[in-house]
Design a protein around this motif. Sequence first.
Motif, PDB file in Angstrom:
ATOM      1  N   GLU A   1       0.840  -1.425   0.203  1.00  0.00           N
ATOM      2  CA  GLU A   1       0.212   0.067  -0.343  1.00  0.00           C
ATOM      3  C   GLU A   1       0.923   1.125  -0.087  1.00  0.00           C
ATOM      4  OE1 GLU A   1      -3.371   0.936   2.574  1.00  0.00           O
ATOM      5  OE2 GLU A   1      -2.414   1.863   4.325  1.00  0.00           O
TER       6      GLU A   1
ATOM      7  N   SER B   1       0.368   5.188   0.460  1.00  0.00           N
ATOM      8  CA  SER B   1      -1.015   6.498   0.967  1.00  0.00           C
ATOM      9  C   SER B   1       0.248   7.610   1.185  1.00  0.00           C
ATOM     10  CB  SER B   1      -1.722   6.187   2.317  1.00  0.00           C
ATOM     11  OG  SER B   1      -0.797   6.028   3.317  1.00  0.00           O
TER      12      SER B   1
ATOM     13  N   GLU C   1     -13.559   9.864  -6.385  1.00  0.00           N
ATOM     14  CA  GLU C   1     -13.889   8.908  -6.533  1.00  0.00           C
ATOM     15  C   GLU C   1     -14.577   8.605  -7.940  1.00  0.00           C
ATOM     16  OE1 GLU C   1     -17.776   5.589  -4.409  1.00  0.00           O
ATOM     17  OE2 GLU C   1     -17.052   8.196  -3.762  1.00  0.00           O
TER      18      GLU C   1
ATOM     19  N   ARG D   1     -11.400   7.695 -10.552  1.00  0.00           N
ATOM     20  CA  ARG D   1     -10.112   6.121  -9.564  1.00  0.00           C
ATOM     21  C   ARG D   1     -10.156   4.737 -10.876  1.00  0.00           C
ATOM     22  NH1 ARG D   1     -12.415   6.453  -3.864  1.00  0.00           N
ATOM     23  NH2 ARG D   1     -11.257   8.348  -2.974  1.00  0.00           N
TER      24      ARG D   1
ATOM     25  N   VAL E   1      -6.896  -1.601  -5.438  1.00  0.00           N
ATOM     26  CA  VAL E   1      -8.026  -0.383  -5.099  1.00  0.00           C
ATOM     27  C   VAL E   1      -7.286   0.315  -4.382  1.00  0.00           C
ATOM     28  CG1 VAL E   1      -9.532  -0.779  -3.300  1.00  0.00           C
ATOM     29  CG2 VAL E   1      -9.004  -3.287  -3.744  1.00  0.00           C
TER      30      VAL E   1
ATOM     31  N   GLU F   1      -8.760   3.796  -2.915  1.00  0.00           N
ATOM     32  CA  GLU F   1      -9.768   3.934  -2.045  1.00  0.00           C
ATOM     33  C   GLU F   1      -8.798   5.624  -1.272  1.00  0.00           C
ATOM     34  OE1 GLU F   1     -10.313   0.549   0.828  1.00  0.00           O
ATOM     35  OE2 GLU F   1      -8.664   1.038   0.415  1.00  0.00           O
ATOM     36  N   ASP F   2     -10.179   6.557  -1.047  1.00  0.00           N
ATOM     37  CA  ASP F   2     -10.178   7.673  -0.325  1.00  0.00           C
ATOM     38  C   ASP F   2      -9.659   8.063   1.350  1.00  0.00           C
ATOM     39  OD1 ASP F   2     -10.267  10.504   0.591  1.00  0.00           O
ATOM     40  OD2 ASP F   2     -12.171  10.328   2.002  1.00  0.00           O
ATOM     41  N   ASN F   3      -8.659   8.531   1.446  1.00  0.00           N
ATOM     42  CA  ASN F   3      -7.363   8.782   2.122  1.00  0.00           C
ATOM     43  C   ASN F   3      -8.174   9.764   4.089  1.00  0.00           C
ATOM     44  OD1 ASN F   3      -4.867   6.918   4.314  1.00  0.00           O
ATOM     45  ND2 ASN F   3      -3.807   8.690   3.703  1.00  0.00           N
TER      46      ASN F   3
ATOM     47  N   LEU G   1      -4.849   9.912  -1.094  1.00  0.00           N
ATOM     48  CA  LEU G   1      -5.180   8.481  -1.580  1.00  0.00           C
ATOM     49  C   LEU G   1      -4.261   7.723  -1.173  1.00  0.00           C
ATOM     50  CD1 LEU G   1      -6.793   7.228  -4.508  1.00  0.00           C
ATOM     51  CD2 LEU G   1      -4.720   7.961  -5.394  1.00  0.00           C
ATOM     52  N   ARG G   2      -5.581   6.260  -1.379  1.00  0.00           N
ATOM     53  CA  ARG G   2      -4.441   5.312  -0.578  1.00  0.00           C
ATOM     54  C   ARG G   2      -5.187   4.090  -2.078  1.00  0.00           C
ATOM     55  NH1 ARG G   2      -6.909   4.903   3.849  1.00  0.00           N
ATOM     56  NH2 ARG G   2      -8.944   3.690   3.611  1.00  0.00           N
TER      57      ARG G   2
ATOM     58  N   SER H   1      -3.652   0.162  -2.943  1.00  0.00           N
ATOM     59  CA  SER H   1      -3.039  -0.494  -2.112  1.00  0.00           C
ATOM     60  C   SER H   1      -3.375  -2.633  -3.141  1.00  0.00           C
ATOM     61  CB  SER H   1      -4.224  -1.607  -1.018  1.00  0.00           C
ATOM     62  OG  SER H   1      -4.195  -0.393  -0.122  1.00  0.00           O
TER      63      SER H   1
END
Length: 456
Positions: free
Chosen positions: A378, A380, A388, A391, A429, A431-433, A437-438, A440
């Motif tokens: 990951e 981040s 979103e 993404r 994946v 995602e919102d951090n 941004l994160r 993975s």
Amino acid sequence: MRFALALSAVFAIGTLSAGGLSYLFLSREMTARLSADVRSGAESLARIAATGDRTDLREQILAQVRSSRDGASLFAFVDAGSGQALGSLHVAEPFEGARRLLVGQDIPESDVTGTESAEAYLAYGIRTDLGWVIAARDEAWVAESGEILIQTTAWSLVLATLLSIGLAVVIARKNERRIDGMDRVLDEVGEGRLDRRIGDTGNDDLAALAVRVDRMLDRLEAGVASIRQVSTDVAHDLRAPLARLRMRLEPQALSADVPTETRHEIGSALIDIDAISATFDAILRLARLQSGTVARRDEAVDLAALAASVHEILQASAEDRGHTLDLDLPMMPIKVEGDEDMLSQALTNLVANAIGHCPPPTHVRIRAGLRDARPFLEVSDNGPGIPEADRARVLERFVRLDASRSVSGTGLGLSLVAAIAALHGAELVLEDNGPGLRVSMVFHSIAPEASVLTKS
């Protein structure tokens, strides 16, 4: 399912309507037949009375009474001269023609002691020279026949409705599974797996639709493959001329005989050539990964050691740009099966994206570990992040959210990461951090030899 149940409801309503009409018509037919039988009995007695033989008429009535001891049929003769009544039917006044007689009102209950179900009688009277002859029959058998018809219709309706609902549910579930399969294929195609097909082998409208969709997907895959091939061919054909051009310009940039301003321009041109060459190299690497022509080495890769190596290489670059690059690793090795060079390239791309696209100072973190018993890598940051809605789009080729293209980059970094993840069967994946941004890369399982090490 709703459509199938609606059809079952329509079928039930139709069956119920048909049963109601059948009951109505049958009741009318049976009442008409009962009326004809009663009239026929009265006319038979009237013909005997027409002979003028009172003795014969009385004997016939008594014989009819004896043969109908169950009370279903009643007979009467009212003498015109004396007014005396003979038979099993007693009425207050004799009458002519058809009439409906109610038990307890028109007929004494003592006349119908032989039956428990009779509530009314259909009677017919005829005036003769000797007097009135009357024949009557109870309506119980008409009502009983109607009840039998209602019960039969009700049971038939229940059984037919259950059968139709069961069949409708089976068909609906089967078609629902087929439609869900179509949805899954279309979702996967939307995510970039253009080789997916529905492959429905039925012979109905859904199967015909699936065949047409598969043909459309064939054309779509061919078109996308053609576009990819064109970009790959262009990248391949231009690499050699760019390399030759660089070889010709580099000595001029280093030559003292060339004016300083000219050397500066040549140096800028060399930087642009290097950027173009890097883009073409990324296109070729991505094409090879997506076409499956790159052989993946299957070896046990320690994600913690890999993350530490990438952190060591890129930490100085991150600090030069004003960022902080942290490392968060587990206490034990986390190993997966894969190609270490490819995974290192994917992690490097993720860190480079975070460093290059976030304004300083940004906190970037590399993590490795287990999530729900699944290994993951990951990266981040606490930068501006990615909306979103964008993404999924940033994983496509040449997609850059910077519309002005003022930030350096090829728009292929995340595409390469996605291709490497797919080659390793991992899930990428975004995602919102909160903020930032994160990203993975989640693998399916730990390498077999690593599970023993983890347990120890």
